[in-house]
Design an enzyme around this catalytic site. Structure first.
Site, PDB file in Angstrom:
ATOM      1  N   ARG A  94       6.300   5.923   2.782  1.00 10.06           N
ATOM      2  CA  ARG A  94       5.138   6.804   2.984  1.00 10.06           C
ATOM      3  C   ARG A  94       4.148   6.161   3.965  1.00 10.06           C
ATOM      4  O   ARG A  94       3.574   6.826   4.827  1.00 10.06           O
ATOM      5  CB  ARG A  94       4.467   7.003   1.616  1.00 10.06           C
ATOM      6  CG  ARG A  94       3.265   7.863   1.662  1.00 10.06           C
ATOM      7  CD  ARG A  94       2.597   8.026   0.297  1.00 10.06           C
ATOM      8  NE  ARG A  94       1.743   9.178   0.370  1.00 10.06           N
ATOM      9  CZ  ARG A  94       2.013  10.334  -0.202  1.00 10.06           C
ATOM     10  NH1 ARG A  94       3.061  10.479  -0.960  1.00 10.06           N
ATOM     11  NH2 ARG A  94       1.206  11.360  -0.045  1.00 10.06           N
TER      12      ARG A  94
ATOM     13  N   LEU B 102       0.850  -1.201   0.000  1.00  8.32           N
ATOM     14  CA  LEU B 102       0.000   0.000   0.000  1.00  8.32           C
ATOM     15  C   LEU B 102       0.878   1.241   0.000  1.00  8.32           C
ATOM     16  O   LEU B 102       1.808   1.325   0.810  1.00  8.32           O
ATOM     17  CB  LEU B 102      -0.849   0.038   1.282  1.00  8.32           C
ATOM     18  CG  LEU B 102      -1.906  -1.057   1.485  1.00  8.32           C
ATOM     19  CD1 LEU B 102      -2.443  -0.996   2.906  1.00  8.32           C
ATOM     20  CD2 LEU B 102      -3.049  -0.874   0.487  1.00  8.32           C
ATOM     21  N   HIS B 103       0.587   2.184  -0.894  1.00  8.61           N
ATOM     22  CA  HIS B 103       1.304   3.461  -0.810  1.00  8.61           C
ATOM     23  C   HIS B 103       0.502   4.642  -1.333  1.00  8.61           C
ATOM     24  O   HIS B 103       0.953   5.777  -1.253  1.00  8.61           O
ATOM     25  CB  HIS B 103       2.638   3.383  -1.557  1.00  8.61           C
ATOM     26  CG  HIS B 103       2.484   3.441  -3.052  1.00  8.61           C
ATOM     27  ND1 HIS B 103       2.151   2.345  -3.789  1.00  8.61           N
ATOM     28  CD2 HIS B 103       2.589   4.476  -3.920  1.00  8.61           C
ATOM     29  CE1 HIS B 103       2.061   2.702  -5.071  1.00  8.61           C
ATOM     30  NE2 HIS B 103       2.328   3.984  -5.172  1.00  8.61           N
ATOM     31  N   ARG B 104      -0.700   4.400  -1.881  1.00  8.71           N
ATOM     32  CA  ARG B 104      -1.477   5.529  -2.433  1.00  8.71           C
ATOM     33  C   ARG B 104      -1.968   6.427  -1.292  1.00  8.71           C
ATOM     34  O   ARG B 104      -2.478   5.918  -0.283  1.00  8.71           O
ATOM     35  CB  ARG B 104      -2.711   5.026  -3.180  1.00  8.71           C
ATOM     36  CG  ARG B 104      -2.412   4.143  -4.340  1.00  8.71           C
ATOM     37  CD  ARG B 104      -2.199   4.902  -5.627  1.00  8.71           C
ATOM     38  NE  ARG B 104      -1.636   3.987  -6.591  1.00  8.71           N
ATOM     39  CZ  ARG B 104      -0.845   4.332  -7.587  1.00  8.71           C
ATOM     40  NH1 ARG B 104      -0.512   5.604  -7.759  1.00  8.71           N
ATOM     41  NH2 ARG B 104      -0.389   3.444  -8.414  1.00  8.71           N
TER      42      ARG B 104
ATOM     43  N   ASP C 114      -2.314  -1.528  -3.985  1.00  8.10           N
ATOM     44  CA  ASP C 114      -2.893  -0.364  -4.667  1.00  8.10           C
ATOM     45  C   ASP C 114      -1.939   0.129  -5.760  1.00  8.10           C
ATOM     46  O   ASP C 114      -2.081   1.238  -6.263  1.00  8.10           O
ATOM     47  CB  ASP C 114      -3.246   0.756  -3.678  1.00  8.10           C
ATOM     48  CG  ASP C 114      -2.071   1.233  -2.842  1.00  8.10           C
ATOM     49  OD1 ASP C 114      -0.915   0.847  -3.139  1.00  8.10           O
ATOM     50  OD2 ASP C 114      -2.301   1.999  -1.892  1.00  8.10           O
TER      51      ASP C 114
END
Ligand code: UD1
Length: 361
Positions: free
Chosen positions: A241, A206-208, A280
């Site tokens: 992030r 996940l990074h969005r 994502d």
């Protein structure tokens, strides 16, 4: 013919590797390239390891911009790349993908009358809340030569008025790199540490911003996955992030394995042997399609619809609603199988370079 190859963030390195290998393999003396790293990603885990493992030469120039807000990062790249071009001009600027470095360098080049080549042009999520969609649209609005991964991407460009002779459907450079390095995939230490077995674990990435910048959203996604996956181990290589938010949340579940971002060869070793990937990312859904590994995309849309049409990807939305039914389907063994879309055959870099040598300055 002088060309700048621009790479700034993790997915860029995988794409640019294919282009550099094509120049080397075809041994074309006409092409003199300069590799420009913007420094958008700078950690060993996010950058250095990729150069080492994918045999990418050291960058000729590193603009060393590092992190910042969208505008700070974009602005810094523009200022530094402009200064480079002023002192050392080039004939072409080749950008890949959709990250801030892609857009920033293409604007600078175009304003200095340098021709822009965009690899992975024309893909669209039609979601203007994503910084990547803005980067794609701006870059394609000033690109001179467009190289696409799908027929649909080419159509998106012709629909915007791009003349057909400037569009080249060549396939997918990310898949070139995957095919080239498949034999070298490396077992990561987590494999023996927690005694993983083939097809018995799930990978999560996940990074969005919409998934990871809000604590409640990130918490509820992970909670729902752990609940619905029952006792299946979930391996989660955490993007920097995401790590910032995750540090403030505590999970007490032995099936969740939080690890640092993996190198390319280690990550794909795990993906190839996994039961499924929940992500994502756009690029990962392309790789799972080719490796025929089930993929669930935690977004409301994709700019890569061929991964759903031909591949193993399903768009399960940005809310947590579909996580449980989709994991049930997976566990029952009812997931669709995938096949590689047209021209995702490991030869895209060669096609790109053979086309480029015939372009006019
Ligand atoms: C960027 C791209 C995204 C791509 C992703 C892959 C844009 C708009 N986004 O998102 O399309 O899918 O890379 O990873 O260009 N950080 C580190 N070390 C690093 C790099 C980043 O600690 O080596 C941290 C920084 O503190 C930064 C945060 O991660 O604030 C986010 O990095 P950034 O480059 O802004 O965007 P990504 O979320 O990585």
């Amino acid at each position: 013919m002088k060309i700048d190859f621009i790479a700034g963030a993790r997915p860029n390195f995988i794409k640019i590797a294919s282009i550099i290998h094509a120049v080397d393999t075809l041994n074309l003396k006409e092409i003199k390239y300069r590799l420009v790293h913007t420094g958008q990603h700078y950690d060993k885990n996010m950058s250095g390891n990729f150069f080492d493992q994918l045999n990418i030469p050291n960058p000729d120039i590193n603009l060393e911009v590092k992190s910042g807000s969208q505008s700070e990062q974009t602005g810094k790249i523009m200022i530094r790349y402009e200064s480079l071009l002023k002192n050392n001009p080039t004939d072409f600027c080749l950008v890949v993908g959709d990250v801030n470095s892609t857009m920033a360098c293409s604007i600078v080049a175009k304003k200095m009358n340098t021709k822009v080549i965009h690899i992975e042009a024309g893909i669209r999520s039609w979601d203007m809340t994503m910084p990547e969609e803005i980067n794609r649209i701006v870059t394609d609005s000033i690109t001179d030569y467009f190289f696409t991964t799908s027929v649909l991407a080419s159509q998106n460009l012709t629909n915007c008025g791009v003349p057909k002779h400037k569009i080249f459907f060549v396939g997918n450079t990310m898949i070139d790199t995957l095919m080239r390095f498949k034999k070298d995939f490396l077992k990561p230490s987590i494999w023996d540490k927690i005694k993983l077995k083939k097809k018995s674990y799930i990978i999560l990435t996940l990074h969005r911003p919409h998934n990871v910048d809000f604590k409640e959203q990130l918490h509820s996604i992970i909670k729902e996955i752990l609940y619905s996956a029952k006792n299946i181990p979930v391996i989660f290589p955490v993007h920097p992030r995401t790590a910032k938010q995750l540090n403030t949340i505590h999970f007490d579940n032995p099936n969740l394995h939080l690890i640092s971002p993996l190198s390319y060869l280690e990550f794909n070793y795990l993906v190839e042997r996994s039961m499924a990937v929940i992500t994502d990312s756009g690029g990962i859904s392309e790789e799972t399609t080719v490796m025929n590994v089930p993929c669930m995309t935690l977004r409301n849309n994709t700019e890569r619809p061929e991964t759903v049409k031909y591949g193993t990807n399903e768009i399960i939305g940005a809310s947590t609603k579909l996580i449980k039914p989709m994991l049930e389907k997976l566990i029952l063994g009812n997931w669709k199988s995938g096949q590689a879309p047209a021209l995702w055959d490991g030869k895209s870099g060669d096609r790109i370079i053979q086309t480029i040598i015939n372009l006019k300055k």
